[in-house]
Design a protein around this motif. Sequence first.
Motif, PDB file in Angstrom:
ATOM      1  N   THR A 167       0.833  -1.213   0.000  1.00 33.79           N
ATOM      2  CA  THR A 167       0.000   0.000   0.000  1.00 33.79           C
ATOM      3  C   THR A 167       0.867   1.264   0.000  1.00 33.79           C
ATOM      4  O   THR A 167       0.417   2.330  -0.397  1.00 33.79           O
ATOM      5  N   TYR A 168       2.118   1.126   0.429  1.00 35.82           N
ATOM      6  CA  TYR A 168       3.056   2.245   0.386  1.00 35.82           C
ATOM      7  C   TYR A 168       3.517   2.497  -1.048  1.00 35.82           C
ATOM      8  O   TYR A 168       3.787   3.631  -1.445  1.00 35.82           O
ATOM      9  N   ALA A 169       3.598   1.403  -1.840  1.00 34.30           N
ATOM     10  CA  ALA A 169       4.222   1.489  -3.170  1.00 34.30           C
ATOM     11  C   ALA A 169       3.239   1.730  -4.309  1.00 34.30           C
ATOM     12  O   ALA A 169       3.656   2.157  -5.388  1.00 34.30           O
ATOM     13  N   ASN A 170       1.940   1.433  -4.094  1.00 36.42           N
ATOM     14  CA  ASN A 170       1.023   1.458  -5.248  1.00 36.42           C
ATOM     15  C   ASN A 170       0.927   2.832  -5.922  1.00 36.42           C
ATOM     16  O   ASN A 170       1.048   2.939  -7.143  1.00 36.42           O
ATOM     17  N   ALA A 171       0.736   3.891  -5.133  1.00 33.56           N
ATOM     18  CA  ALA A 171       0.625   5.233  -5.731  1.00 33.56           C
ATOM     19  C   ALA A 171       1.957   5.683  -6.323  1.00 33.56           C
ATOM     20  O   ALA A 171       1.993   6.400  -7.328  1.00 33.56           O
ATOM     21  N   ARG A 172       3.045   5.265  -5.700  1.00 32.86           N
ATOM     22  CA  ARG A 172       4.374   5.624  -6.223  1.00 32.86           C
ATOM     23  C   ARG A 172       4.589   4.992  -7.603  1.00 32.86           C
ATOM     24  O   ARG A 172       5.195   5.605  -8.482  1.00 32.86           O
ATOM     25  N   THR A 187       9.823   0.477  -9.692  1.00 25.53           N
ATOM     26  CA  THR A 187       9.208   0.798  -8.396  1.00 25.53           C
ATOM     27  C   THR A 187       8.380  -0.382  -7.882  1.00 25.53           C
ATOM     28  O   THR A 187       8.484  -0.758  -6.713  1.00 25.53           O
ATOM     29  N   ALA A 188       7.560  -0.967  -8.769  1.00 19.96           N
ATOM     30  CA  ALA A 188       6.719  -2.102  -8.362  1.00 19.96           C
ATOM     31  C   ALA A 188       7.579  -3.307  -7.980  1.00 19.96           C
ATOM     32  O   ALA A 188       7.321  -3.978  -6.974  1.00 19.96           O
ATOM     33  N   PHE A 189       8.628  -3.567  -8.781  1.00 18.39           N
ATOM     34  CA  PHE A 189       9.457  -4.753  -8.521  1.00 18.39           C
ATOM     35  C   PHE A 189      10.267  -4.592  -7.238  1.00 18.39           C
ATOM     36  O   PHE A 189      10.405  -5.538  -6.449  1.00 18.39           O
ATOM     37  N   ARG A 190      10.814  -3.392  -7.032  1.00 20.22           N
ATOM     38  CA  ARG A 190      11.584  -3.157  -5.799  1.00 20.22           C
ATOM     39  C   ARG A 190      10.694  -3.328  -4.565  1.00 20.22           C
ATOM     40  O   ARG A 190      11.124  -3.860  -3.543  1.00 20.22           O
ATOM     41  N   SER A 191       9.461  -2.869  -4.669  1.00 18.88           N
ATOM     42  CA  SER A 191       8.527  -3.000  -3.546  1.00 18.88           C
ATOM     43  C   SER A 191       8.251  -4.471  -3.258  1.00 18.88           C
ATOM     44  O   SER A 191       8.197  -4.885  -2.094  1.00 18.88           O
ATOM     45  N   GLY A 192       8.076  -5.251  -4.328  1.00 16.94           N
ATOM     46  CA  GLY A 192       7.888  -6.696  -4.154  1.00 16.94           C
ATOM     47  C   GLY A 192       9.107  -7.329  -3.508  1.00 16.94           C
ATOM     48  O   GLY A 192       8.984  -8.220  -2.650  1.00 16.94           O
ATOM     49  N   ALA A 193      10.304  -6.849  -3.888  1.00 22.06           N
ATOM     50  CA  ALA A 193      11.549  -7.390  -3.330  1.00 22.06           C
ATOM     51  C   ALA A 193      11.653  -7.100  -1.836  1.00 22.06           C
ATOM     52  O   ALA A 193      12.187  -7.918  -1.077  1.00 22.06           O
ATOM     53  N   VAL A 194      11.140  -5.950  -1.413  1.00 19.48           N
ATOM     54  CA  VAL A 194      11.151  -5.626   0.027  1.00 19.48           C
ATOM     55  C   VAL A 194      10.427  -6.726   0.793  1.00 19.48           C
ATOM     56  O   VAL A 194      10.928  -7.277   1.771  1.00 19.48           O
ATOM     57  N   ILE A 507       0.614  -5.027  -6.693  1.00 18.95           N
ATOM     58  CA  ILE A 507       1.057  -3.625  -6.616  1.00 18.95           C
ATOM     59  C   ILE A 507       0.758  -2.928  -7.945  1.00 18.95           C
ATOM     60  O   ILE A 507       0.244  -1.801  -7.979  1.00 18.95           O
ATOM     61  N   SER A 508       1.053  -3.618  -9.058  1.00 19.43           N
ATOM     62  CA  SER A 508       0.774  -3.049 -10.390  1.00 19.43           C
ATOM     63  C   SER A 508      -0.728  -2.902 -10.616  1.00 19.43           C
ATOM     64  O   SER A 508      -1.190  -1.922 -11.220  1.00 19.43           O
ATOM     65  N   ASP A 509      -1.495  -3.884 -10.133  1.00 20.95           N
ATOM     66  CA  ASP A 509      -2.960  -3.848 -10.256  1.00 20.95           C
ATOM     67  C   ASP A 509      -3.508  -2.619  -9.538  1.00 20.95           C
ATOM     68  O   ASP A 509      -4.327  -1.856 -10.075  1.00 20.95           O
ATOM     69  N   ASN A 510      -3.043  -2.399  -8.309  1.00 14.55           N
ATOM     70  CA  ASN A 510      -3.448  -1.217  -7.539  1.00 14.55           C
ATOM     71  C   ASN A 510      -3.031   0.070  -8.231  1.00 14.55           C
ATOM     72  O   ASN A 510      -3.773   1.058  -8.237  1.00 14.55           O
TER      73      ASN A 510
END
Length: 768
Positions: A167-172, A187-194, A507-510
């Motif tokens: 939820t932190y990454a979706n708008a970014r 951005t989406a992939f890095r968030s998934g990696a976190v 994340i990409s869907d959001n």
Amino acid sequence: MGAVLLSDLGTQIIIPVCSAIGIIFSLFQWYLVSRVKVSPDGNVGSSPTNKKNGYNNDYLIEEEESINDHNVVLKCAEIQNAISEGATSFLYTEYQYVGLFMIAFAVLIFLFLGSVEGFSTKSQPCTYNKGMTCKPALATAFFSTVSFLLGAITSLISGFLGMKIATYANARTTLEARKGVGKAFITAFRSGAVMGFLLAANGLLVLYITINVFKLYYGDDWEGLFEAITGYGLGGSSMALFGRVGGGIYTKAADVGADLVGKVERNIPEDDPRNPAVIADNVGDNVGDIAGMGSDLFGSYAESSCAALVVASISSFGINHDLTAMFYPLLISSVGIIVCLITTLFATDFFEIKAVKEIEPALKKQLIISTVLMTVGIAIVSWIALPSSFTIFNFGTQKVVKNWQLFLCVAVGLWAGLIIGFVTEYYTSNAYSPVQDVADSCRTGAATNVIFGLALGYKSVIVPIFAIAFSIFVSFSFAAMYGIAVAALGMLSTIATGLAIDAYGPISDNAGGIAEMAGMSHRIRERTDALDAAGNTTAAIGKGFAIGSAALVSLALFGAFVSRASITTVDVLTPKVFIGLLVGAMLPYWFSAMTMKSVGSAALKMVEEVRRQFNTIPGIMEGLTKPDYATCVKISTDASIKEMIPPGALVMLTPLIVGTFFGVETLSGVLAGALVSGVQIAISASNTGGAWDNAKKYIEAGASEHARSLGPKGSECHKAAVIGDTIGDPLKDTSGPSLNILIKLMAVESLVFAPFFATHGGILFKIF
């Protein structure tokens, strides 16, 4: 037997260091994502460092007139907050109920296991080596309860952190999509990696610390120590069950309600802000696909580690107190974190995404690179951490095994996972003929779409089952049940990369939903749709991995249970076993019926509420009045909390009831039946749903001449595809993914309670 090259001290250093590296790397990825600002001050986006794939690549940035439109940024931030608050609120409510269950079940574990020796505090003869003295059953009861609670809490934290990161990454991701598809992907992939690295590292670190703390009490009683550790896997999977079922019901109730009324009846786009269920739908992506999936894969990891450790503790590793060889499963996971770290850099730093068509290949390369590197990693670990020859417990006897044979066991599991992943992709990606055929069948309406989709799902089971069967045969032939346990661990050794790819999808869907709701241009929505389509396929691949590993984990746990319950053979010609087999094979159908009906009931309420708002609140369709999003969020929350309890109770109570009243032979039949039937249904349900979803997206995207002949959005063909997608939603996101937890959870629960069942079980057969 031969000595190992890696010292015990080296092992005790490598495991926590690799865990720490995983946590530090995930925090660094989070820092990079956080540099994309969701606030309208100056330049929105990243700092102006000139990096590949990261920031300020001119040919990636396609400037638009609205790039610094403060209203758009504020709108994105507002939507992000609404989604984050909805997801957090749901998880807090869910965790309150799950917390009560966790405490009640912990008490149950202590009472059942403590009663094995009448709550005696005296030492007892060891189960497998009667000449040795082991710690009292009461100690095992206490430590099993503690490890259960640790596993449960780690599982809940894994899911919660994953949701927070998503939820932190979706708008970014949405904001970066204005500058080009490459930046949004990173951005989406890095968030998934976190999420991936946090979960893999935390799971390993907590397990490592737990073993070392328990060892202070158990000392040389490794048999008792690792029997108590099995509670860790039970805790992880029991929380995952409620997370998957509860989150799955939430997300699909909202999704089905939003699609049926919005797309089919009102002919408005997906994620249109005029749709009252749109916030609930986007919240659902996070609580189901992220939090539920995180807990699920953590459970698989914990159980495969526990199954391997239990068998190893009664093999030469445990008998000779060879710590390095004993920790072989943990060393594989440690190397996996380093391998996944290197693999991630290929997506974020070494290569750059310049066009939409490069997204899916980049994600597929992640799987291939991690598998190839991990094969080398496994070879190194097997060489330095294992003696050249050793013995493995094999149903009462000790089987002599060479270190290269154990390497092959892990490698066969790893490569079987990749095969299952690619077969899943073939059947669920709209780049290949199976999904295109399903899309084509929409020409004649929803009925033919459903027929083609079901046939595709059934057919997609064939190759994964052969891959699982082959890996079972090879690993059992080489190293008995320990071989199967480490094969499952091999499949999960690249869990950090698998989770990164998996979390990337929601994340990409959001991000696409936020773009639509914030009123961004069609070009940005096309980019987020391309990210989402690739994410849909990778999510299906992730589910394939989860189901394949669940089959191997369940079989390894089944073997450990049979050994612990002192069953010499499981004879299907015995009536006790055969009735268990029949009932076990029926359970996945019963469970699926409950979860499907739960989604249907919740979706019914959602459809009625969305219709009511469209019909009674003036100005919604014109965009003049804001819909009542909160009511739809409440419907999904209430329905999922209420409906997750019966399926959860079915899974958790079945082993207890069968073991207590019918005994260990009948329970062994139930476990075998549930495993065999559950795997088939899970694969077909997940792939059918994934195919229907991507068939719909294939028509909507209109990327080829064939796709354009079926469209556009709103056509009869498209409406038929939407109906197929809504039927597939509960299959791929609720029933299918939850079934792999069913087969694992029943097996690990049976293993934990095996001492009680072996001593006091089979009450009915004793009476009659």
